[in-house]
Design a protein around this motif. Structure first.
Motif, short mmCIF file in Angstrom:
data_model
loop_
_atom_site.label_atom_id
_atom_site.label_comp_id
_atom_site.label_asym_id
_atom_site.label_seq_id
_atom_site.Cartn_x
_atom_site.Cartn_y
_atom_site.Cartn_z
N VAL B 12 0.84 -1.19 0.00
CA VAL B 12 0.00 0.00 0.00
C VAL B 12 0.88 1.24 0.00
O VAL B 12 0.69 2.16 -0.79
CB VAL B 12 -0.95 0.02 1.21
CG1 VAL B 12 -1.82 1.26 1.19
CG2 VAL B 12 -1.81 -1.23 1.23
N ALA B 13 1.88 1.23 0.89
CA ALA B 13 2.79 2.38 0.97
C ALA B 13 3.51 2.61 -0.35
O ALA B 13 3.67 3.74 -0.80
CB ALA B 13 3.78 2.17 2.11
N ARG B 14 3.92 1.54 -0.98
CA ARG B 14 4.64 1.68 -2.25
C ARG B 14 3.74 2.21 -3.34
O ARG B 14 4.17 3.01 -4.18
CB ARG B 14 5.23 0.33 -2.66
CG ARG B 14 6.35 -0.09 -1.73
CD ARG B 14 7.04 -1.32 -2.24
NE ARG B 14 8.16 -1.68 -1.37
CZ ARG B 14 9.13 -2.51 -1.70
NH1 ARG B 14 9.12 -3.06 -2.90
NH2 ARG B 14 10.09 -2.78 -0.86
N SER B 15 2.50 1.76 -3.36
CA SER B 15 1.56 2.31 -4.33
C SER B 15 1.35 3.80 -4.09
O SER B 15 1.26 4.59 -5.03
CB SER B 15 0.22 1.59 -4.25
OG SER B 15 0.37 0.22 -4.55
N LEU B 16 1.29 4.17 -2.82
CA LEU B 16 1.07 5.58 -2.49
C LEU B 16 2.24 6.44 -2.92
O LEU B 16 2.10 7.64 -3.14
CB LEU B 16 0.82 5.74 -0.99
CG LEU B 16 -0.53 5.22 -0.53
CD1 LEU B 16 -0.61 5.20 0.98
CD2 LEU B 16 -1.65 6.07 -1.11
N ASP B 17 3.39 5.82 -3.04
CA ASP B 17 4.54 6.55 -3.56
C ASP B 17 4.27 7.04 -4.98
O ASP B 17 4.85 8.02 -5.44
CB ASP B 17 5.75 5.62 -3.56
CG ASP B 17 7.03 6.41 -3.55
OD1 ASP B 17 7.02 7.57 -3.11
OD2 ASP B 17 8.05 5.86 -4.00
N ILE B 18 3.36 6.37 -5.67
CA ILE B 18 3.02 6.74 -7.05
C ILE B 18 1.75 7.58 -7.12
O ILE B 18 1.72 8.59 -7.80
CB ILE B 18 2.84 5.47 -7.91
CG1 ILE B 18 4.13 4.65 -7.89
CG2 ILE B 18 2.43 5.83 -9.33
CD1 ILE B 18 4.08 3.40 -8.73
N VAL B 19 0.71 7.17 -6.41
CA VAL B 19 -0.57 7.88 -6.50
C VAL B 19 -1.01 8.48 -5.18
O VAL B 19 -2.19 8.76 -4.99
CB VAL B 19 -1.70 6.96 -7.03
CG1 VAL B 19 -1.52 6.71 -8.50
CG2 VAL B 19 -1.74 5.66 -6.25
N GLY B 20 -0.07 8.68 -4.26
CA GLY B 20 -0.43 9.18 -2.94
C GLY B 20 -0.46 10.70 -2.86
O GLY B 20 0.16 11.27 -1.98
N ASP B 21 -1.14 11.31 -3.75
CA ASP B 21 -1.32 12.75 -3.66
C ASP B 21 -2.64 13.12 -4.30
O ASP B 21 -3.34 12.27 -4.85
CB ASP B 21 -0.16 13.49 -4.35
CG ASP B 21 -0.24 13.36 -5.84
OD1 ASP B 21 -0.59 14.34 -6.52
OD2 ASP B 21 0.05 12.24 -6.36
N ARG B 22 -2.96 14.38 -4.22
CA ARG B 22 -4.25 14.88 -4.65
C ARG B 22 -4.47 14.78 -6.15
O ARG B 22 -5.61 14.71 -6.60
CB ARG B 22 -4.28 16.35 -4.25
CG ARG B 22 -5.58 16.87 -3.86
CD ARG B 22 -5.39 18.20 -3.17
NE ARG B 22 -6.55 18.47 -2.38
CZ ARG B 22 -6.94 17.69 -1.38
NH1 ARG B 22 -6.22 16.63 -1.06
NH2 ARG B 22 -8.02 17.97 -0.71
N TRP B 23 -3.43 14.82 -6.94
CA TRP B 23 -3.63 14.97 -8.38
C TRP B 23 -3.39 13.71 -9.21
O TRP B 23 -4.06 13.51 -10.24
CB TRP B 23 -2.72 16.09 -8.92
CG TRP B 23 -3.10 17.44 -8.40
CD1 TRP B 23 -2.38 18.20 -7.53
CD2 TRP B 23 -4.29 18.18 -8.69
NE1 TRP B 23 -3.04 19.38 -7.29
CE2 TRP B 23 -4.21 19.40 -7.98
CE3 TRP B 23 -5.40 17.94 -9.49
CZ2 TRP B 23 -5.22 20.36 -8.05
CZ3 TRP B 23 -6.40 18.91 -9.56
CH2 TRP B 23 -6.30 20.10 -8.83
N PRO B 25 -4.15 10.52 -9.17
CA PRO B 25 -5.27 9.68 -9.58
C PRO B 25 -6.16 10.39 -10.60
O PRO B 25 -6.69 9.75 -11.51
CB PRO B 25 -6.02 9.43 -8.27
CG PRO B 25 -5.01 9.60 -7.21
CD PRO B 25 -4.10 10.69 -7.69
#
Lengths: 168, 168
Positions: B12-23, B25
DNA sequence: CAGGTGGGTTCCCAATGGGAACTTACGCTG
DNA sequence: CAGCGTAAGTTCCCATTGGGAACCCACCTG
């Protein structure tokens, strides 16, 4: 003043208003897995205490978490997922699936799921609620729904029309 | 120095490294729906040009998007989802589902999907890939996988053990 | 009564994000 | 051929956010 997604008329943007940052999905994952206290989360995630306080409060404001006292004198709390918050675990699951497939090394995924219904180790897949078939990206086309607004997403509207021209 | 999720051993953390921000996604959604050019995205999302440049570059670095020239002299580009990027649309879909259920008013969801397989307007649901049954939050329990590390997620490990004690 | 634990708050500093203006290179139009 | 429009960025300044560490208070335990 917000130029951010929060006032856009778009389900994705509105969801991102709640979980559109680096930490909120991880907090939700932790709470879902039973790590429900401030210090436990702070240690587990390595998040700064200040930001954890802010995120928890924001999630409570959005009615995704609730704070339940398990002791008064001294005041101590568990954070719990509300029904709404429970639905957000599907987002976390999607993030996990993606990470498992593309971002872990050869050691394999850190977490698996056992489906209680059938007892098997299983992966979550996305299916059509009409026919039950598994759906891959590209197996479905977007259609403007009742809440569609041309004004927010002018380019989007045109892009969808273009897609339909292709399929028809 | 990163104390952020990016070096954690967690999907999950690694995915958030890619899409873990407001824009990110929203960018992926736009590209998936056919809004594939810089200016079109910028207008459609209302994102600042600077941040859009940064996000697009980051997504390319993560091999989620690729930049395809549709003209040289002057250089003009389409952004496309890679196969990896295509899988991220499942995350976007989860965000949309949540938003549709909890965050839109009475006017209804702005976007629906028609499943090409069966032709019906459908909602994506999560199913077990073993038995095909629909899975709700709580229908599956986490199990430590081959890549599990006690050291990153000490509280998590204990929490999972506690869950198992309950179920068994 | 010293130390530990739970749940925060405060302060300072560095990084990030928004907004608007500027740039470059071409194509169109009068 | 001058001027405008479009695509894709880049640059600058300023306000907000995030990290880290220290501090705080109430209670419990040895």
């Amino acid at each position: 003043m917000h130029t951010s997604p929060e006032d856009r008329h778009c389900s994705v943007a509105r969801s991102l208003d709640i979980v559109g940052d680096r930490w909120s999905p991880l907090i939700i994952r932790d709470v879902a897995l039973g790590v429900s206290r401030f210090d436990a989360m702070q240690r587990d995630l390595g998040i700064s205490r200040k930001v954890l306080t802010q995120r928890l409060q924001a999630l409570i404001d959005h009615e995704v978490l609730e704070k339940v006292a398990y002791s008064e004198h001294p005041p101590r709390f568990d954070y719990r997922l509300t029904e709404k918050g429970n639905d957000l675990t599907m987002v976390v699951l999607a993030l996990q699936q993606f990470g498992d497939k593309w971002l872990v090394g050869e050691e394999g995924p850190p977490l698996l799921w056992r489906h209680l219904g059938c007892g098997e180790l299983s992966s979550p897949v996305v299916c059509c609620d009409r026919c039950g078939e598994q759906v891959a990206p590209g197996d479905a086309v977007p259609v403007k729904g009742p809440g569609f607004r041309e004004e927010d997403g002018p380019g989007l509207s045109a892009a969808i029309d273009a897609l339909h021209a292709l399929v028809e």
